[in-house]
Scaffold this active site. Sequence first.
Site, mmCIF file in Angstrom:
data_model
loop_
_atom_site.group_PDB
_atom_site.id
_atom_site.type_symbol
_atom_site.label_atom_id
_atom_site.label_comp_id
_atom_site.label_asym_id
_atom_site.label_seq_id
_atom_site.Cartn_x
_atom_site.Cartn_y
_atom_site.Cartn_z
ATOM 1 C CG ASP A 163 -16.196 -1.880 10.329
ATOM 2 O OD1 ASP A 163 -15.606 -2.288 11.401
ATOM 3 O OD2 ASP A 163 -17.449 -2.175 10.097
ATOM 4 C CE LYS A 211 -4.415 -1.107 8.108
ATOM 5 N NZ LYS A 211 -4.513 -0.345 9.192
ATOM 6 C CB ALA A 256 -0.932 -0.044 1.066
ATOM 7 N N PRO A 257 0.354 2.150 -0.844
ATOM 8 C CG PRO A 257 -0.402 3.358 -2.481
ATOM 9 C CD PRO A 257 -0.650 2.232 -1.774
ATOM 10 N N GLY A 258 2.523 4.641 1.094
ATOM 11 C CA GLY A 258 2.635 5.334 1.915
ATOM 12 C C GLY A 258 3.693 4.979 2.823
ATOM 13 C CB THR A 259 4.788 5.563 6.293
ATOM 14 O OG1 THR A 259 4.803 7.029 5.943
ATOM 15 C CG2 THR A 259 6.258 5.314 7.225
ATOM 16 N N PRO A 260 5.522 2.583 5.229
ATOM 17 C CG PRO A 260 7.207 1.388 4.217
ATOM 18 C CD PRO A 260 6.751 2.684 4.499
ATOM 19 N N GLY A 261 4.364 0.237 7.664
ATOM 20 C CA GLY A 261 4.204 -0.043 9.043
ATOM 21 C C GLY A 261 5.047 -0.880 9.682
ATOM 22 C CG MET A 262 7.759 0.385 12.326
ATOM 23 S SD MET A 262 8.041 1.551 13.863
ATOM 24 C CE MET A 262 7.048 2.835 13.756
HETATM 25 N N1 LIG Z 1 -7.078 1.982 5.456
HETATM 26 C C1 LIG Z 1 -6.007 2.418 4.767
HETATM 27 N N2 LIG Z 1 -5.859 2.961 3.552
HETATM 28 C C2 LIG Z 1 -4.880 3.261 2.807
HETATM 29 N N3 LIG Z 1 -3.725 3.125 3.518
HETATM 30 C C3 LIG Z 1 -3.745 2.453 4.523
HETATM 31 C C4 LIG Z 1 -4.762 1.977 5.245
HETATM 32 N N4 LIG Z 1 -4.310 1.406 6.437
HETATM 33 C C5 LIG Z 1 -2.709 1.326 6.311
HETATM 34 N N5 LIG Z 1 -2.351 1.940 5.195
HETATM 35 C C6 LIG Z 1 -1.125 2.363 4.781
HETATM 36 O O1 LIG Z 1 -0.266 1.196 5.418
HETATM 37 C C7 LIG Z 1 0.679 1.928 6.269
HETATM 38 C C8 LIG Z 1 0.677 0.956 7.476
HETATM 39 O O2 LIG Z 1 -0.462 0.812 8.305
HETATM 40 P P1 LIG Z 1 -0.962 0.841 9.640
HETATM 41 O O3 LIG Z 1 -0.471 2.205 10.107
HETATM 42 O O4 LIG Z 1 -1.784 0.454 10.160
HETATM 43 O O5 LIG Z 1 0.327 -0.177 10.252
HETATM 44 P P2 LIG Z 1 1.362 -0.153 11.602
HETATM 45 O O6 LIG Z 1 2.247 -1.165 11.353
HETATM 46 O O7 LIG Z 1 0.253 -0.264 12.594
HETATM 47 O O8 LIG Z 1 1.991 1.091 11.433
HETATM 48 P P3 LIG Z 1 2.818 2.043 12.814
HETATM 49 O O9 LIG Z 1 4.079 1.707 12.292
HETATM 50 O O10 LIG Z 1 2.720 3.421 12.528
HETATM 51 O O11 LIG Z 1 2.345 1.321 14.055
HETATM 52 C C9 LIG Z 1 0.052 3.192 6.694
HETATM 53 O O12 LIG Z 1 1.082 4.230 7.002
HETATM 54 C C10 LIG Z 1 -0.479 3.542 5.278
HETATM 55 O O13 LIG Z 1 0.370 4.080 4.246
#
Ligand SMILES: Nc1ncnc2c1ncn2[C@@H]1O[C@H](COP(=O)(O)OP(=O)(O)OP(=O)(O)O)[C@@H](O)[C@H]1O
Length: 596
Positions: free
Chosen positions: A397, A362, A341-347
């Site tokens: 949701d 996810k 998914a575009p954006g900052t990858p989650g940890m």
């Molecule tokens: N509903 C969504 N719609 C679009 N992009 C999403 C969505 N959920 C997550 N993303 C993308 O995936 C990335 C990681 O998701 P998310 O923040 O849920 O993961 P995380 O591992 O819990 O993050 P963190 O490292 O901040 O705890 C987000 O930064 C965003 O770029």
Amino acid sequence: MPELEPQNPLLNEPENALQQVIATKLARAVFAGFEAMFAEFLNITLGAQSRFEQQQWQGVQSAMRERLQVYERQVKSVSEAVRIIAFQELHEPLLWQRAKHIYGQMVAEHENQPIAHTFFNSTFGSIWDDKKIRTVHLFVLKAKYRAKPRPFDNLVSRISLQNGFTHAVQQLIYRQAFRVKFTDLAKDIDNLQATLRLGAKQQCRQVYELMNLNDGYIEYANSLFFRNKACYLIGRCIAKNGDNMPFAIAILNTDEGLKLDAVMMGADQLSLLFGFARTYFMVDTDQPARYVDYLSVLMPHKQRFELFNAIGFIKHAKTEFYRYKVDTTKNSPIEDKYIVAPGTPGMVMLVFTTPGSDYVYKVIKDKFNAPKTATKAHVMAKYDFVKQADRVGRLVDTHEFRYLAFDLSRFSDELLTQMQANIPSCMSIANKALVLKHVYVERKMTPLNLYINQCDDNQLSKVMHDYGQAIKDLAGANIFPGDMLMKNFGVTRWGRVVFYDYDEICPLTQCQFRQLPSSENSFDELSNESYFDVAENDVFPSQFKVFFSADQRAFNYFYEQHNDLFSPEFWQQCQTQINAGYIYDVYPYKQSWRFG
Ligand SMILES: Nc1ncnc2c1ncn2[C@@H]1O[C@H](COP(=O)(O)OP(=O)(O)OP(=O)(O)O)[C@@H](O)[C@H]1O
């Protein structure tokens, strides 16, 4: 009991007479469980109007949580019964195939056949090891399991415009029976009819012309829709040629009495009301599937699973989602591959989507990147917490799936490499399928940190206003997001800011909001070590500024509109109100749409 079809090859073997008896008992137990589940669900829903009339807002919240438990509790209870009934044949696939066949016949003419099918699937799933489940045991993909839209005439009433539009609007409201009186009904009706006229003029010319000719009619759903502190009367104005304008009238129960607060008009405005970040409605109907058919007419672009979900049938919504997913994959171009998914990858999460999809998937990573220290179970508990919470239009949701299968050929190489590195324990590849053992599905939005890069000043100011408002709405609902960085919020196609990263979320009342102590020694503040004691639940609002370190312009707009968020007093005041039992008003429509 319906006769079994003789042409079923499974049933032609005389030695299987015993199995046939057991299968029938199984089917009956599942059916009884389904009916019990439905009755319990309905009983809670039937109380919605009383709770609304008595302003039992805490009761509204607990009824909502209670209703969310009903389905799983019944599945559990049925699976216990089934274990006794099936005894040593419990894991005999043929027995279950027979039971499915018998059950299918039992519910063939049932009003709620689609939901009954899902209930069978859930019971089966609770007994069988997920890995061994085959679609032959389930009611899922075959065309014959998919309900066709059915007539909804008995769910709605109609009022002719022959005595004038205003008269019809009066009738529409007079016909709603409440224990509480309207404070100023004449004024409310005046506002309502004028707004409907204006809406029709702007959105649906045919309807507008017929309103003026006293031709056509108003149609409304016989069941009211209850949610939070409001009740909605849903219907449409219909012209003779079939053109129509859907509406949803918001009714509030204030300390002075009932009040029409706003009307949403047209499919787009109704969609906001049925948005994916809202809590589920309570609609006292024993014909939910037909209600979904009706709502589909009012909001043609909403998928069936979204509508089942909106009225609280969240498990059946998953069946419908699965069908939708399979169909959209089949019908999408082969180049529309799954990508990160575009954006900052989650940890914590690996998140993927396809460019053409409205959804993201996810998966919890096997190992979390530093500094995250939580466990998988902890993250799942957080997602569960959100499922039970009032999402106030600010929490996306999520739908939790186990053993969700994907077409392997649709995965990009880059994503597959990332999956193998980050979620090996959660995935398996067999033939042409990639199966995820556990995955959350949620609506795709534009991550706020990406959205602001495309904004002009006006858009940036607006979205920063909504970002702060989202944090405040969540605070009002006793939710502290934990990590409020922009990357953890998404922007919907309506420009609304919604939170989606739940691994650090917690009740606001569990946090301790503190002022940053000032140091006696100026070198202390430069030190990497904290110069004062910090407890795990301590939060220092003055430090929220770091969320904007990358974007001064965004910070300026945010600060201009929400500087109260940087002081502990704001948060402490929220806590005091929550502890006193106050439930904030959250409107699923714009302030400017309110009648005033
Ligand atoms: N509903 C969504 N719609 C679009 N992009 C999403 C969505 N959920 C997550 N993303 C993308 O995936 C990335 C990681 O998701 P998310 O923040 O849920 O993961 P995380 O591992 O819990 O993050 P963190 O490292 O901040 O705890 C987000 O930064 C965003 O770029």
